[in-house]
Scaffold this active site. Structure first.
Site, PDB file in Angstrom:
ATOM      1  N   CYS A 184      23.024  39.798  73.430  1.00  0.00           N
ATOM      2  CA  CYS A 184      23.617  40.190  74.154  1.00  0.00           C
ATOM      3  C   CYS A 184      22.965  41.440  74.650  1.00  0.00           C
ATOM      4  O   CYS A 184      22.367  42.151  74.579  1.00  0.00           O
ATOM      5  CB  CYS A 184      24.261  41.207  73.175  1.00  0.00           C
ATOM      6  SG  CYS A 184      25.540  42.191  73.969  1.00  0.00           S
TER       7      CYS A 184
ATOM      8  N   CYS B 298      24.076  45.022  75.137  1.00  0.00           N
ATOM      9  CA  CYS B 298      23.642  45.388  74.091  1.00  0.00           C
ATOM     10  C   CYS B 298      22.204  46.024  74.284  1.00  0.00           C
ATOM     11  O   CYS B 298      21.735  47.383  73.294  1.00  0.00           O
ATOM     12  CB  CYS B 298      24.526  44.735  72.941  1.00  0.00           C
ATOM     13  SG  CYS B 298      25.861  43.899  73.219  1.00  0.00           S
ATOM     14  N   ASP B 299      21.681  45.014  74.130  1.00  0.00           N
ATOM     15  CA  ASP B 299      20.151  45.577  73.229  1.00  0.00           C
ATOM     16  C   ASP B 299      18.799  44.964  74.324  1.00  0.00           C
ATOM     17  O   ASP B 299      18.330  45.975  74.333  1.00  0.00           O
ATOM     18  CB  ASP B 299      19.634  44.398  73.018  1.00  0.00           C
ATOM     19  CG  ASP B 299      20.457  44.280  71.039  1.00  0.00           C
ATOM     20  OD1 ASP B 299      21.467  45.144  70.829  1.00  0.00           O
ATOM     21  OD2 ASP B 299      20.805  43.059  70.987  1.00  0.00           O
TER      22      ASP B 299
END
Ligand code: NAP
Length: 309
Positions: A131, A134-135
């Site tokens: 992701c 997300c990261d």
């Protein structure tokens, strides 16, 4: 005893909850491990009708939840570990506790597919991620070369997003043409920071000994040539697997585990309905999932009406 339990809290689940709530059925939504589903991990959603400027995926899901709850949907955070669909009412096991329901709407979605490499597993969260949203902004990826694996819309979206952070983004695809839609592919390929590596597969993620990602080993599938790339992050975006394991042997599914509806949103078990990515390997869009959630809700409502006659 519940009238309607909706498993899953993505577009399909919330829409099913909205419609069954407005039918006064007080649905219970069991969120799963990722409330809001996969869409919460995307950035801007540009193709959901009604949002001409696009809408943040997380915001869209939060709005859907609020809308369903406004009409009486109830939400519980939890995971359905088992389902007994052999008799009505159906029995679910939710985090160890039994729960009975007259109808069930399965909107469990799909999870990220993994490459299946030992090194990928060992370096997950140590530079291997599924992701970018997300990261991607983590300090470990800033101004570093990054790798995205895949050739679909997700891979193109992730690669484009990661150009904000990485020094260069290598897009590794196993063929020489992208599967992505033209607009997403053009956006990615015209970005000077994205360097495609065609006909290539990742054979190893480096370096397990150092306990962090330092690069990838590649193989050209046409020539067999091996090569390597330095990278601080590997973002795997190679599609999804449906979250349907607990229904194996009870509901019709295809060879890849996607639920196969008997008719519309109905399944081979009367009272069980399906919606969204767990039953759709063709369209897999937020708007089609929402549409299927609506269909499943209407069918559940009709089913309950016939039972009460
Ligand atoms: P996808 O369309 O199924 O693409 C998966 C990609 O990964 C394909 O290019 C595939 O290669 C490759 N792949 C699969 N298994 C692999 C393996 N073991 N090793 C290496 N490569 C592998 O999945 P997706 O990109 O996640 O998209 C899923 C759905 O969501 C699509 O319908 C897409 O349109 C939608 N989506 C839309 C948006 C948007 O519009 N904003 C954004 C993201 C996703 P091949 O091409 O060779 O099969």
């Amino acid at each position: 005893m519940e009238n309607v339990v909706v498993i899953g809290s993505g577009c399909a689940g919330w829409t099913a909850a909205l419609y069954t709530a407005r039918a006064n059925l007080k649905p219970l939504v069991i969120t799963g491990q990722q409330p809001g589903g996969l869409l919460t991990t995307t950035t801007i959603v540009e193709n959901y009708p009604g949002f001409p400027e696009g809408v943040d995926g997380y915001e869209l899901m939060t709005r859907m939840q609020k809308q369903a709850e406004r009409f009486g949907a109830r939400t519980t955070f939890g995971t359905v570990e088992a389902a007994d669909l052999s008799r009505r009412p159906f029995t679910l096991t939710v985090d160890g506790e039994p729960l009975q329901t007259r109808t069930l709407i399965i909107a469990t979605g799909a999870s990220h597919r993994h490459l299946g490499l030992d090194s990928e597993q060992k370096l997950e969260n140590k530079g291997v991620t599924y992701c970018a949203t997300c990261d991607g902004a983590l300090p470990m990826f800033r101004n570093q070369p990054l790798v995205v694996v895949g050739g679909g819309d997700s891979a193109c979206e992730e690669a484009t997003y990661l150009t904000r952070f990485g020094s260069v983004v290598y897009l590794i695809h196993r063929r020489d043409t992208l599967r992505a839609s033209k607009i997403m592919a053009d956006r990615a390929l015209s970005n000077p920071k994205i360097k495609p590596r065609w006909d290539s597969v990742v054979t190893d993620v480096l370096d397990v000994k150092q306990d962090k990602v330092t690069g990838v080993q590649l193989k050209n599938v046409k020539t067999g040539e091996q090569s390597s790339l330095d990278a601080a992050g590997v973002f795997v975006a190679i599609g999804h697997v449906p979250n349907t394991q607990i229904f194996k042997g009870q509901l019709a599914m295809d060879d890849n585990g996607y639920l196969v509806p008997a008719q519309g949103a109905s399944t081979n078990v009367p009272g069980v309905f399906v919606a969204g990515d767990c039953a759709d390997h063709v369209y897999r869009q937020a708007v089609t999932a929402a549409g299927m959630g609506c269909a499943a809700a209407i069918e559940a409502e009709r089913f309950l009406a016939t039972q009460n006659q």
